[in-house]
Design a protein around this motif. Structure first.
Motif, short mmCIF file in Angstrom:
data_model
loop_
_atom_site.label_atom_id
_atom_site.label_comp_id
_atom_site.label_asym_id
_atom_site.label_seq_id
_atom_site.Cartn_x
_atom_site.Cartn_y
_atom_site.Cartn_z
N TRP A 79 0.82 -1.21 0.00
CA TRP A 79 0.00 0.00 0.00
C TRP A 79 0.85 1.26 0.00
CZ3 TRP A 79 -5.54 0.16 1.25
CH2 TRP A 79 -6.13 -1.12 1.25
N GLU A 80 2.05 1.17 0.52
CA GLU A 80 2.89 2.37 0.65
C GLU A 80 3.60 2.74 -0.64
OE1 GLU A 80 2.74 4.27 3.33
OE2 GLU A 80 1.32 2.84 4.14
N SER A 81 4.10 1.76 -1.38
CA SER A 81 4.89 2.08 -2.57
C SER A 81 4.15 1.80 -3.86
CB SER A 81 6.21 1.31 -2.54
OG SER A 81 5.95 -0.07 -2.65
N ALA A 82 2.85 1.61 -3.78
CA ALA A 82 2.08 1.24 -4.96
C ALA A 82 1.92 2.39 -5.96
CB ALA A 82 0.70 0.74 -4.56
N LEU A 83 2.02 3.59 -5.47
CA LEU A 83 1.76 4.73 -6.34
C LEU A 83 3.03 5.31 -6.91
CD1 LEU A 83 -0.86 6.47 -4.13
CD2 LEU A 83 -1.28 5.16 -6.16
N PRO A 84 3.08 5.68 -8.13
CA PRO A 84 2.22 5.30 -9.24
C PRO A 84 2.79 4.10 -10.00
CG PRO A 84 3.59 7.10 -9.94
CD PRO A 84 4.00 6.75 -8.52
N ARG A 85 3.73 3.43 -9.39
CA ARG A 85 4.46 2.38 -10.10
C ARG A 85 3.72 1.06 -10.23
NH1 ARG A 85 7.39 5.15 -6.75
NH2 ARG A 85 7.28 3.66 -5.09
N GLU A 86 2.69 0.83 -9.47
CA GLU A 86 2.00 -0.45 -9.46
C GLU A 86 0.55 -0.30 -9.92
OE1 GLU A 86 3.21 -3.44 -8.65
OE2 GLU A 86 5.20 -2.77 -8.05
N PRO A 87 0.29 -0.24 -11.22
CA PRO A 87 -1.10 -0.07 -11.66
C PRO A 87 -1.98 -1.25 -11.26
CG PRO A 87 0.38 -0.39 -13.53
CD PRO A 87 1.23 -0.27 -12.33
N GLY A 88 -1.43 -2.45 -11.17
CA GLY A 88 -2.23 -3.61 -10.76
C GLY A 88 -2.81 -3.44 -9.37
N VAL A 89 -2.00 -2.92 -8.46
CA VAL A 89 -2.46 -2.69 -7.09
C VAL A 89 -3.55 -1.63 -7.09
CG1 VAL A 89 -1.76 -1.85 -4.82
CG2 VAL A 89 -0.29 -3.42 -6.07
N CYS A 90 -3.39 -0.59 -7.89
CA CYS A 90 -4.42 0.45 -7.97
C CYS A 90 -5.74 -0.13 -8.47
CB CYS A 90 -3.95 1.59 -8.87
SG CYS A 90 -2.56 2.50 -8.19
N HIS A 91 -5.68 -1.04 -9.41
CA HIS A 91 -6.92 -1.67 -9.91
C HIS A 91 -7.55 -2.56 -8.84
CE1 HIS A 91 -7.05 -0.25 -14.03
NE2 HIS A 91 -5.75 -0.46 -14.13
N VAL A 92 -6.74 -3.28 -8.08
CA VAL A 92 -7.28 -4.10 -6.98
C VAL A 92 -7.98 -3.20 -5.97
CG1 VAL A 92 -6.67 -5.56 -5.01
CG2 VAL A 92 -5.60 -5.97 -7.22
N LEU A 93 -7.34 -2.11 -5.58
CA LEU A 93 -7.92 -1.21 -4.58
C LEU A 93 -9.16 -0.50 -5.11
CD1 LEU A 93 -4.64 0.21 -3.03
CD2 LEU A 93 -6.04 -1.71 -2.25
N HIS A 94 -9.17 -0.17 -6.40
CA HIS A 94 -10.36 0.43 -7.00
C HIS A 94 -11.52 -0.57 -6.96
CE1 HIS A 94 -12.86 1.40 -10.66
NE2 HIS A 94 -13.01 2.47 -9.90
N LEU A 95 -11.27 -1.79 -7.38
CA LEU A 95 -12.32 -2.81 -7.37
C LEU A 95 -12.79 -3.09 -5.95
CD1 LEU A 95 -13.94 -4.73 -9.16
CD2 LEU A 95 -12.10 -6.40 -8.92
N LEU A 96 -11.87 -3.14 -5.01
CA LEU A 96 -12.23 -3.34 -3.60
C LEU A 96 -13.14 -2.22 -3.11
CD1 LEU A 96 -11.88 -4.69 -0.79
CD2 LEU A 96 -9.84 -3.29 -0.51
N ALA A 97 -12.77 -0.97 -3.38
CA ALA A 97 -13.57 0.17 -2.92
C ALA A 97 -14.96 0.16 -3.54
CB ALA A 97 -12.86 1.48 -3.24
N VAL A 98 -15.06 -0.16 -4.82
CA VAL A 98 -16.37 -0.19 -5.49
C VAL A 98 -17.24 -1.30 -4.92
CG1 VAL A 98 -17.53 -0.65 -7.69
CG2 VAL A 98 -15.60 0.93 -7.61
N THR A 99 -16.70 -2.50 -4.74
CA THR A 99 -17.52 -3.61 -4.25
C THR A 99 -17.92 -3.42 -2.79
OG1 THR A 99 -15.54 -4.94 -3.80
CG2 THR A 99 -16.65 -5.30 -5.91
N VAL A 100 -17.02 -2.89 -1.97
CA VAL A 100 -17.38 -2.61 -0.58
C VAL A 100 -18.47 -1.54 -0.54
CG1 VAL A 100 -16.53 -1.58 1.57
CG2 VAL A 100 -15.22 -3.36 0.47
#
Length: 190
Positions: A79-100
């Protein structure tokens, strides 16, 4: 139950993180395209597609998808170093936020603290703290919020989706009766 199957698969190292990242990328991209269509279209079909897809994902596998995504995000995402180098993590967190958010929209506080909650009781505080910190970094640190191409869309949508989920969670927690308030994250977590 799907959630238990997921936990057993993780324990036995049968979960391919690359596969889950790819699936989350696909679903997140579909949600982003529906979101863009809803902003561009006056007919309103984009919003209908977005909410239909979000509801389907949130309640797939007996509603355990957000819970499994949360566990995956805790275990496999930095979670700390995901930005902006890890687009996959951003997509996981986006999907998590939408489904929650989709599940919280129709949930009572009894459901939130019950066995079917997308966030088990002990994880409420962690979800609030991690999601708030991640969204704040996107908003307040310009070097993290700049991306190009497909990454720009998820970096734009992620704070909105996270904010919606956090606002709904805050509203649910605020309605807890005094005898159940100890199960909620403390004020300093928000």
């Amino acid at each position: 139950r799907p959630y238990r199957r997921h936990c057993v698969a993780v324990a036995l190292h049968e979960v391919s993180a690359a596969s889950i990242l790819a699936i989350c990328h696909i679903y997140s991209t579909l949600l982003l395209k529906a979101r863009a269509a809803s902003k561009a279209s006056k007919a309103g079909w984009g919003a209908q597609v977005f909410y239909s897809l979000a509801n389907t994902l949130a309640y797939m596998e007996s509603g355990d998808v957000p819970r499994c995504l949360w566990r995956f995000a805790l275990a496999f995402c930095d979670w700390e170093s995901a930005l902006p180098r890890e687009p996959g993590v951003c997509h996981v967190l986006h999907l998590l936020a939408v489904t929650v958010s989709q599940q919280l929209a129709v949930m009572s506080y009894d459901d939130l603290l019950g066995a079917s909650s997308p966030l088990p009781g002990l994880d409420l505080r962690a979800f609030v703290e991690k999601t708030t910190r991640f969204a704040a970094r996107l908003i307040w640190e310009p070097e993290h919020s700049q991306g190009s191409g497909p990454l720009a869309a998820v970096l734009e949508a992620l704070p909105e989706a996270a904010g919606r989920a956090l606002a709904q969670l805050y509203g649910l927690v605020g309605r807890l009766p005094p005898e159940r308030a100890s199960a909620a994250p403390p004020r300093d977590a928000w």
